[in-house]
Design an enzyme around this catalytic site. Sequence first.
Site, short mmCIF file in Angstrom:
data_model
loop_
_atom_site.label_atom_id
_atom_site.label_comp_id
_atom_site.label_asym_id
_atom_site.label_seq_id
_atom_site.Cartn_x
_atom_site.Cartn_y
_atom_site.Cartn_z
N ASP A 1 0.85 -1.20 0.00
CA ASP A 1 0.00 0.00 0.00
C ASP A 1 0.89 1.25 0.00
OD1 ASP A 1 0.81 -0.56 2.71
OD2 ASP A 1 -0.62 0.94 3.39
N HIS B 1 1.90 -8.61 -3.71
CA HIS B 1 0.84 -7.62 -3.49
C HIS B 1 1.55 -6.28 -3.29
CE1 HIS B 1 -3.22 -6.38 -2.08
NE2 HIS B 1 -2.55 -5.59 -1.26
N ASP C 1 1.81 -17.28 -4.94
CA ASP C 1 2.41 -16.08 -5.53
C ASP C 1 1.31 -15.30 -6.26
OD1 ASP C 1 4.12 -14.17 -6.47
OD2 ASP C 1 4.88 -15.40 -8.13
N GLU D 1 2.15 -9.92 0.41
CA GLU D 1 2.50 -8.51 0.39
C GLU D 1 4.01 -8.37 0.64
OE1 GLU D 1 -0.22 -6.00 2.47
OE2 GLU D 1 0.84 -4.18 1.91
O1 9MR Z 1 2.55 -6.65 9.07
C1 9MR Z 1 1.28 -6.50 9.64
C2 9MR Z 1 0.82 -7.81 10.19
O2 9MR Z 1 1.66 -8.18 11.26
C3 9MR Z 1 -0.60 -7.71 10.65
O3 9MR Z 1 -1.06 -8.98 11.03
C4 9MR Z 1 -1.49 -7.16 9.52
C5 9MR Z 1 -2.92 -7.00 9.90
O4 9MR Z 1 -3.10 -6.03 10.83
O5 9MR Z 1 -0.99 -5.91 9.09
C6 9MR Z 1 0.30 -5.97 8.60
O6 9MR Z 1 0.71 -4.71 8.28
C7 9MR Z 1 0.22 -4.13 7.09
C8 9MR Z 1 -0.12 -2.70 7.46
O7 9MR Z 1 -1.21 -2.69 8.34
C9 9MR Z 1 -0.39 -1.82 6.25
N1 9MR Z 1 0.68 -1.92 5.29
C10 9MR Z 1 0.94 -3.27 4.87
C11 9MR Z 1 1.32 -4.14 6.03
C12 9MR Z 1 1.70 -5.56 5.59
O8 9MR Z 1 0.63 -6.33 5.21
#
Ligand code: 9MR
Length: 548
Positions: A164, A474, A520, A529
């Site tokens: 994101d 992602h 993937d 991601e």
């Molecule tokens: O890395 C984060 C993971 O530990 C959590 O379980 C998840 C859900 O809250 O969020 C991940 O962090 C994301 C963040 O909120 C927004 N940017 C992308 C991150 C990776 O997925």
Amino acid sequence: MNRKYFDRDISKLTSSPFGIFVDQAGYTPDSIKTAVMPFECSEFTVIDEDEKTVFSGKTKLFGYDESSGDTVYSADLSQLTAKGTYRVCADGRTSARFTISDDVYNKVLHDTSKAFYFLRCGCGLDEKYAGAYHHLPCHCDPAVLWEDKSTFIDVKGGWHDAGDYGRYVTAGACACAHLLYAYKLFPKVFDRLKLNIPEKGMPDILSEIKYELEWLIKMQRSDGGVYHKVTTMLHAPFVMPEDDKEQLIIFPVSSMATADFAAAAALAGSIYKNFDTDFADRLINAAEKSVTWLDSNPDFIGFENPEGCNTGGYYEKDDYSNRYWAYAEMYSLTGERKYHDKMKALMSKGFPLTELGYWEIGGLGSLAYILTDRPKDEQLYKQITDAFSGHGEHLKGLSDRCGYGTAMSKEYYGWGSNMLVMKNAMIFAINDLICGDKESKKYARRQLDYLLGTNALGISYVTGTGEYRTNNPHLRPAFADGIDECIPGMVAGGPNGRPADPYAEEVIPKDTPPMKCYADDAASYSLNEITIYWNSPAVFVIAYLSDK
Ligand code: 9MR
Ligand code: ZN
């Protein structure tokens, strides 16, 4: 390529064309080299590029491996030390290509480090530095304060967090710290590392980290509190960053963000002193201001997304480890006893002393304390080094019990599991370098082998490295740029036994063993991601293993 937003054909998701799994970046000549076979076989050979057999041996039965559900055999290739490019063969199956040479980590260290440049926000990526992945400037407009809609602030800069386009302080501080400690411990590795980025005058990795630190400084409010994040209200669609034109919002101050910022700024201040004194002074002043804020705001100020906002929350349940880290870095920076005492007092709160972020982050405070030249309380020092040793011993046990050598139990495969694999390797590195346990190094290497292909799917989780590798993370620009080959050096989150998005649920059959809960698939954020703090521990580990 004109792909419709997530209109994907899941039958096209690939599985490894190889049956034997190796570290696809390769091995240094002296290292332990283990190939893993998830099928019955008694003998193996190694062939070179002319398909000539150069080595052979008997396999070893490991037995049933819980995390992967595989019955695993392994081949020890350690005696093969001649430089070259090879494949392992057994029972009519082969492995991906791998190399044995002294510089096997050069490309992957370069790529995982350069990845941060590709995530830069608030500037364009020039073709000269970004090649085919160049793009126009993004997210340059002032952001509005959530708490006062008439105030707009310039918070341009920093790295996009992940797939994101949000920018989050705790995540950013954590990633900077992994990279800064990597530099601090392995400076020679980074003195050699050229990233082809615009800045000059200091090692490239420090220029790259400075780009993020400059943004972090902008996130500090005048009273020293630090805003938790700047994002749009909703995640952008899968467009290039310059096409994401929604209003940026600065969300409220949190005590975690303030503490993590203070810590990272203090750590950085001590490092940049040697390269850019003005910048170091700014960092140190900013760190002092934020710890002063922490002193006068002793209560936890957490963060929760306001209603209607779906960008990252980076929630934490308390801020003890964050404050501990901040005071430890301040003590290391200034030698002032008051910081030492505050750090020590926080230890009674009972958070883990060895966790390396982004949530529990006390391990970075512990590292600061261990590494500082300032006077140390003997008992405290022992408590901390014992905690690292204990953690390391626990991880060794897990690694020995895993057919792939991974220091993970099956519950550990959660969102971004590859970060945990790399953080475990950091624990091994710390035990080797600081606690004198030389045996830890081979365990650290095993964790990197896993990341780069010695895993139950035989996949390299780093884009651009390995014959069979992840290529569709992602990651918005990687999807929107229309280029088939992904930007190199991105570490995918990896297997997640608790898939948490609708796309993952579609592609992962129920009862899939945790180490295999991966696809993937660009759509799946809980499997595939990328983030800055999944890349940063990988950079640390690769730098450690590259250090001569
Ligand atoms: O890395 C984060 C993971 O530990 C959590 O379980 C998840 C859900 O809250 O969020 C991940 O962090 C994301 C963040 O909120 C927004 N940017 C992308 C991150 C990776 O997925
Ligand atoms: Zn941007």
